[in-house]
Design an enzyme around this catalytic site. Structure first.
Site, short mmCIF file in Angstrom:
data_model
loop_
_atom_site.label_atom_id
_atom_site.label_comp_id
_atom_site.label_asym_id
_atom_site.label_seq_id
_atom_site.Cartn_x
_atom_site.Cartn_y
_atom_site.Cartn_z
N LYS A 162 43.23 34.69 43.83
CA LYS A 162 42.35 35.24 42.79
C LYS A 162 41.85 34.18 41.82
O LYS A 162 40.75 34.29 41.29
CB LYS A 162 43.07 36.35 42.01
CG LYS A 162 43.48 37.54 42.85
CD LYS A 162 42.41 38.61 42.95
CE LYS A 162 42.82 39.71 43.91
NZ LYS A 162 41.73 40.61 44.28
N GLU A 217 38.98 44.42 34.76
CA GLU A 217 39.99 45.41 35.08
C GLU A 217 41.07 44.72 35.90
O GLU A 217 40.86 43.64 36.44
CB GLU A 217 39.38 46.53 35.93
CG GLU A 217 39.21 46.20 37.43
CD GLU A 217 38.21 45.09 37.73
OE1 GLU A 217 37.33 44.83 36.88
OE2 GLU A 217 38.30 44.46 38.81
N SER A 239 47.34 35.28 51.33
CA SER A 239 46.58 35.30 50.08
C SER A 239 47.43 35.14 48.83
O SER A 239 46.94 34.72 47.79
CB SER A 239 45.76 36.59 50.00
OG SER A 239 46.60 37.72 50.16
#
Ligand SMILES: Cc1ncc(COP(=O)(O)O)c(C=O)c1O
Lengths: 256, 403
Positions: B94, B116, B382
């Protein structure tokens, strides 16, 4: 003649009221509509509830969630409105978000609008360009007005383009924000109203978002053909239920 | 597929064939147009690129390695490789797009980042980026998630972010998006919305993909250097789809590489028990874009569930929706139990605790390896699983204790 066109030709200072279908109770859709007509509203926008209403503030978010919980849906709304034209003369516009309409089927939706006597549709998240490329001929075939929103940020050029490609009226969002009743109208907003007035558009204009009482209504009428009250009216329904008497008083106080 | 894929998709209005676009109220339209214009102008500038490259190397610790799983491959067959995004700073991919989004915000003169978060991974990454650039950060998070993901809430607060609890509806990710959008619309001049995946209105799906492409660019080179060839199969989990787009983007032109996107099968494939958007959804619109969407009979976004909180979203990136229709990527499903099994297998055979999201991809790679013992498989790992350990212990326990 189209009821919207007729209204704007015959009247000034249009008072348009928004409320959410199936709120506060599932069966309130038609009683509220009746009360609005007898109380003297000029135009009604019935909200089709959606769980993620991106253009709406707290009040309408909450009424939408409650209405969905109550079991409201597009299918049911058309059932509720099936006989409205036996008693209702007001122009009626449906307002809602695109996915439920898309899921229902846009063409089927427009056919139903025509069948029950709905005059126009407002879908704030259907982009103007997408409307022009994919849906305009359908709206025209069923003679349903598609009403677009403009904001203080919308350029003159784009406003002209929207005016050219839409019918009914132009919905002027009063500020760069979401729906919700506010106490006053700022000078900056008035500048924007004037700017749009000078464009000499073919469509009439109604001002919405933040209009909620006599003062803001009058200010809006000074700058357009009238105004739309949403959150303030939904707040009334929250507090008083679908009371014909209270709805009448509310409308009278706004016009005063 | 032509070499100019990235020039053709999305088109100028943000469409990946019929998917994507910007289905948003006009108030947002103008702001999105500004962000799009700024992105095109700034992100290709020399200064922007060199600053981002420097950040990638010195701050994030990139390139992250590609690692060959010796014991896992020995047990299940095939040759399984991991792209180690778990070793990226903050422990997941991310941060790749958060640093990009925050750098763009800095160039635009914005003061505040708004987003969010569901599981809190995106929130932590954005709070990190905000601290790096000296920007304010406001993270909207459902009350239910705030309780469930307590450690990430603490992390965000330590990093200086303001965590805003969201109390309406189901109080999870979808409501958090609504709330963050609303906060952003109150002050679009000073703030910028930084979405958490390749979702949302144009330009976000494109922007986030572009910032995540670094995964694929590195991995392709690294894999080739290690093996002298390209992987036969590339596997990634798909929530919104950012880590998958990141790695797939490098292989879209390589017909010999098969791509697999793994969706969460949850408890079962009955309504409300999974988030297998592309396997079971149909086209619809959510949060400003068109994609495959799980929805109920009214056209409301459907109820979703997955053991991995980062995967339970009823929509999916528009580019994935297009790649599915074009049959460029195979989208498949792995359920909760297979995920937990893979979580333990990777931990015990390789000493790597994967995020439950990433464990979906590992589980599918194990299946592929068993079916194709000669094949080479590159898995995008990930994120790391530290955030999930308490939950797994409480809900499933250790394998030897009869899980
Ligand atoms: C480690 C990890 N992997 C995957 C995802 C899913 O997101 P995406 O599909 O955008 O990569 C998340 C989301 O929180 C995550 O934390």
């Amino acid at each position: 003649m189209n009821k919207l066109k007729e209204l704007f030709l015959s009247k000034k200072n249009i008072l348009s009221i928004y409320y959410t279908a199936g709120y506060p109770n599932l069966g309130d859709t038609v009683p509220v509509l009746d009360a609005l007509q007898s109380g003297g509203a000029d135009l009604v926008e019935i909200g089709m509830p959606f769980s993620d209403p991106l253009a709406d503030g707290q009040t309408i978010q909450l009424s939408s969630h409650k209405a969905l919980e109550n079991g409201m849906s597009i299918k049911l709304l058309f059932e509720q409105l099936a006989d409205m034209r036996k008693t209702i003369d007001l122009p009626v516009v449906l307002m809602g978000y695109f996915n439920p309409v898309f899921h229902f089927g846009v063409e089927k939706f427009l056919a139903k609008c025509k069948e029950v006597g709905v005059d126009g549709v407002i879908i704030p998240d259907l982009p103007f360009d997408e409307y022009c490329t994919s849906y305009k001929p359908m709206f025209e075939a069923y003679k349903i007005s598609n009403i677009f929103l403009i904001t203080p940020q919308t350029s003159d050029e784009r406003i002209r383009l929207i005016d050219k490609n839409s019918t009914g009226f132009i919905y002027m969002v009063s500020s760069a924000s979401v729906t919700g009743a506010k106490a006053n109208v700022s000078d900056q907003q008035v500048d924007y109203f004037k700017r749009v007035e000078r464009l000499n558009l073919k469509n009439p204009r109604l001002i919405g978002f933040g209009i909620g009482n006599h003062d803001t209504f009058i200010k809006a009428c000074d700058n357009a053909h009238g105004a739309i009250i949403g959150s303030a009216f939904v707040n009334l329904l929250t507090q008083e239920g679908a009371s014909k008497e209270k709805i009448g008083t509310f409308l009278k106080d706004v016009r005063a | 597929m032509a070499n100019n894929y990235f020039k053709e998709y999305p088109n100028k209005d943000g469409f990946f064939n019929e998917y994507g676009g910007a289905f948003i109220p006009p108030v947002l339209e103008e702001e999105m147009r500004k962000i799009t214009d700024a992105y095109y102008a700034i992100s290709k500038s020399h200064n922007f690129i060199s600053e981002l490259r420097s950040i990638r190397k010195h701050y994030q610790g990139r390139p992250t390695p590609v690692y060959y799983c010796n014991r896992l491959s020995e047990k299940y067959g095939g040759r399984i490789y991991l792209k180690r995004e778990d070793l990226n700073h903050t422990g997941a991919h991310k941060l790749n797009h958060c640093m990009g989004e925050a750098l763009l915000a800095k160039h635009l003169g914005k003061k505040k980042l708004i987003a969010e978060t569901g599981a809190g991974q995106h929130g932590v990454a954005l709070a990190t980026a905000a601290a790096y650039f000296g920007l304010e950060c406001e993270i909207h998070m459902g009350e239910v998630d705030i309780i469930k993901e307590h450690p990430n809430v603490v992390r965000m607060k330590i990093l200086g972010a303001n965590v805003v609890p969201v109390t309406h509806g189901l109080k999870t990710l979808k409501e958090a998006v609504d709330s963050a959008f609303e906060a952003y619309m109150k002050d679009p001049i000073n703030s910028i919305y930084c979405i958490g995946s390749v979702v949302g209105p144009h330009p976000f799906p494109m922007m986030v993909r572009d910032f995540q492409r670094i995964i694929g660019i590195e991995a392709k080179d690294q894999f080739f250097e290690m093996t002298g060839e390209l992987p036969d199969k590339v596997v990634a989990c798909v929530g919104g789809g950012s880590n998958a787009m990141g790695i797939f983007s490098a292989f879209l032109d390589d017909e010999e590489c098969e791509l697999f996107g793994v969706e969460p099968g949850g408890r079962s494939l009955n309504y409300g028990e999974h988030a297998a958007t592309m396997t079971l959804g149909k086209p619809g619109i959510i949060h400003g874009f068109k994609c495959y969407l799980l929805q109920d009979e009214k056209g409301e976004p459907g109820a979703v569930y997955s053991v991995a909180s980062g995967l339970d979203y009823p929509g999916v990136g528009p580019e994935h929706s297009m790649l599915k229709d074009l049959k460029k990527v195979n989208y498949t499903v792995v359920n909760d139990q297979e995920t937990i099994d893979a979580f333990y297998e990777l931990s015990r055979l390789e000493g790597i605790i994967p995020a439950l999201e990433s464990a979906h991809a590992v589980a599918y790679a194990i299946k592929l390896a068993q079916e194709n013992p000669k094949t080479s498989i590159l898995v995008n790992l990930s994120g790391r699983g530290d955030k999930d350990i308490d939950f797994v212990m409480e809900k499933y326990g250790l394998p030897e204790d009869g899980n």
